[in-house]
Design a protein around this motif. Sequence first.
Motif, PDB file in Angstrom:
ATOM      1  N   ALA A 100      -8.524 -12.203 -44.949  1.00  0.00           N
ATOM      2  CA  ALA A 100      -9.946 -11.376 -44.783  1.00  0.00           C
ATOM      3  C   ALA A 100     -10.638 -11.033 -45.862  1.00  0.00           C
ATOM      4  O   ALA A 100     -11.731 -11.108 -45.808  1.00  0.00           O
ATOM      5  CB  ALA A 100      -9.521 -10.357 -43.872  1.00  0.00           C
ATOM      6  N   ASP A 105     -12.842 -11.365 -41.493  1.00  0.00           N
ATOM      7  CA  ASP A 105     -11.651 -11.413 -40.387  1.00  0.00           C
ATOM      8  C   ASP A 105     -11.753 -12.251 -39.294  1.00  0.00           C
ATOM      9  O   ASP A 105     -11.073 -12.918 -38.920  1.00  0.00           O
ATOM     10  CB  ASP A 105     -11.352 -10.001 -40.035  1.00  0.00           C
ATOM     11  CG  ASP A 105     -12.902  -9.245 -39.444  1.00  0.00           C
ATOM     12  OD1 ASP A 105     -13.844  -9.956 -39.354  1.00  0.00           O
ATOM     13  OD2 ASP A 105     -12.593  -8.082 -39.350  1.00  0.00           O
ATOM     14  N   LYS A 306      -8.523 -10.210 -34.192  1.00  0.00           N
ATOM     15  CA  LYS A 306      -9.147 -10.032 -35.305  1.00  0.00           C
ATOM     16  C   LYS A 306      -8.501  -9.219 -36.283  1.00  0.00           C
ATOM     17  O   LYS A 306      -8.335  -9.333 -37.368  1.00  0.00           O
ATOM     18  CB  LYS A 306     -10.426  -9.430 -34.962  1.00  0.00           C
ATOM     19  CG  LYS A 306     -11.431  -9.272 -36.172  1.00  0.00           C
ATOM     20  CD  LYS A 306     -13.030  -9.081 -35.778  1.00  0.00           C
ATOM     21  CE  LYS A 306     -13.026  -7.514 -35.208  1.00  0.00           C
ATOM     22  NZ  LYS A 306     -14.492  -7.225 -35.137  1.00  0.00           N
ATOM     23  N   LYS A 310      -5.391  -9.407 -40.211  1.00  0.00           N
ATOM     24  CA  LYS A 310      -5.289  -8.249 -41.372  1.00  0.00           C
ATOM     25  C   LYS A 310      -4.058  -7.672 -41.669  1.00  0.00           C
ATOM     26  O   LYS A 310      -3.722  -7.500 -42.585  1.00  0.00           O
ATOM     27  CB  LYS A 310      -6.639  -7.470 -41.161  1.00  0.00           C
ATOM     28  CG  LYS A 310      -8.004  -8.110 -41.401  1.00  0.00           C
ATOM     29  CD  LYS A 310      -9.125  -7.325 -41.393  1.00  0.00           C
ATOM     30  CE  LYS A 310      -9.275  -7.032 -39.682  1.00  0.00           C
ATOM     31  NZ  LYS A 310     -10.489  -6.109 -39.351  1.00  0.00           N
TER      32      LYS A 310
END
Length: 355
Positions: A100, A105, A306, A310
């Motif tokens: 990311a 992201d 999303k 991460k």
Amino acid sequence: MKRFIAKSIFLPLSILYGLIIDFRNWLFDNQLLPSVRPSVYSISVGNLTVGGTGKTPMVEFLIKRYWSSVYMTNASIATLSRGYGRKTRGFRVATVDDTAATIGDEPLQIHRKFGKQVRVCVGERRVEAIRLLLTHHPETALVVLDDAFQHRAVHPHLAILLMDYKRPFYDDYPFPAGRLRERRKGAHRADVIVVTKCPMNLWEAEQQRIISRIRPYTGSETPIFFAGLQYGQPVSFATHQPVADLKNVVLVSGLANADPLENYVRQAYGMQKHVRFADHYAYTRADLESILTNRPDGSVVLTTEKDWVKLDDLLTAEERSTWPLYYLPVAIQFLAEQESAFLAFLTTHKQLTKA
């Protein structure tokens, strides 16, 4: 009352901001600033409102639709965004080594899901990025431009404008009194409008009321469709497989508008609490440890796709296999019988538009 007072204070600034953007659009409309039509067929997905209208699910919908088309071949589709939140600059094509921090992201999410079918690219100067993409990959037949409605330097073949059902642009104002990136009349540049995050049982009469409110800002023939969100089964961080009977979850999200997600998770999975972060939040190891340490006994952590890309990068292989971490896929779902009409519109528009 406080909100009304604040809006009244900021409204003059909103008018000024709107006029500045109007002047910028006038320069592009009158070709005083260059706007380039790409040589490859291009679709722009965007909105008038800041964040949270379902752009990524729409991009994924388009990927699936065009990848299954008979005229598409392997590696002939590309996505392009500026890569919001990344720490790199310039044009970049996603690889298995990207994070990311290097591409953003949402591009990373798309790359991890569709990297074998599409080429995921980022570049803040999109005219140059498209040129570089076609130089290195001339077989590209379609470019999907994510969050590009206000990026006037590129004149796409098809402009899709999204509007959140619960945050309609026709009731909003430009920044700072509201959440609009430009004035409502900017909607006239859209070739098609999709009202997103709708209840799946939205009455026909309500659809017509919304259309009548949108229509003053669009062309008389601009198609307007309605769609909701369809959540899939939770997927394990460890196995990447869907799981059933998930209960007692701690929801973790970094979204512009997490209310629809929270409402769904509360009803479907017995949500214990919701840990909210800002949109595109860059998680740290301390954040992850705090979430896990402070969750109620017997609960599991559920997050978005999303946020998954991460958080997953913060884990060791052993932690990934043992900690109770799951993510919730989401896809756009058109209301009854509207998907076929939308797909027919896409096909017809591409046939009529010469790249």
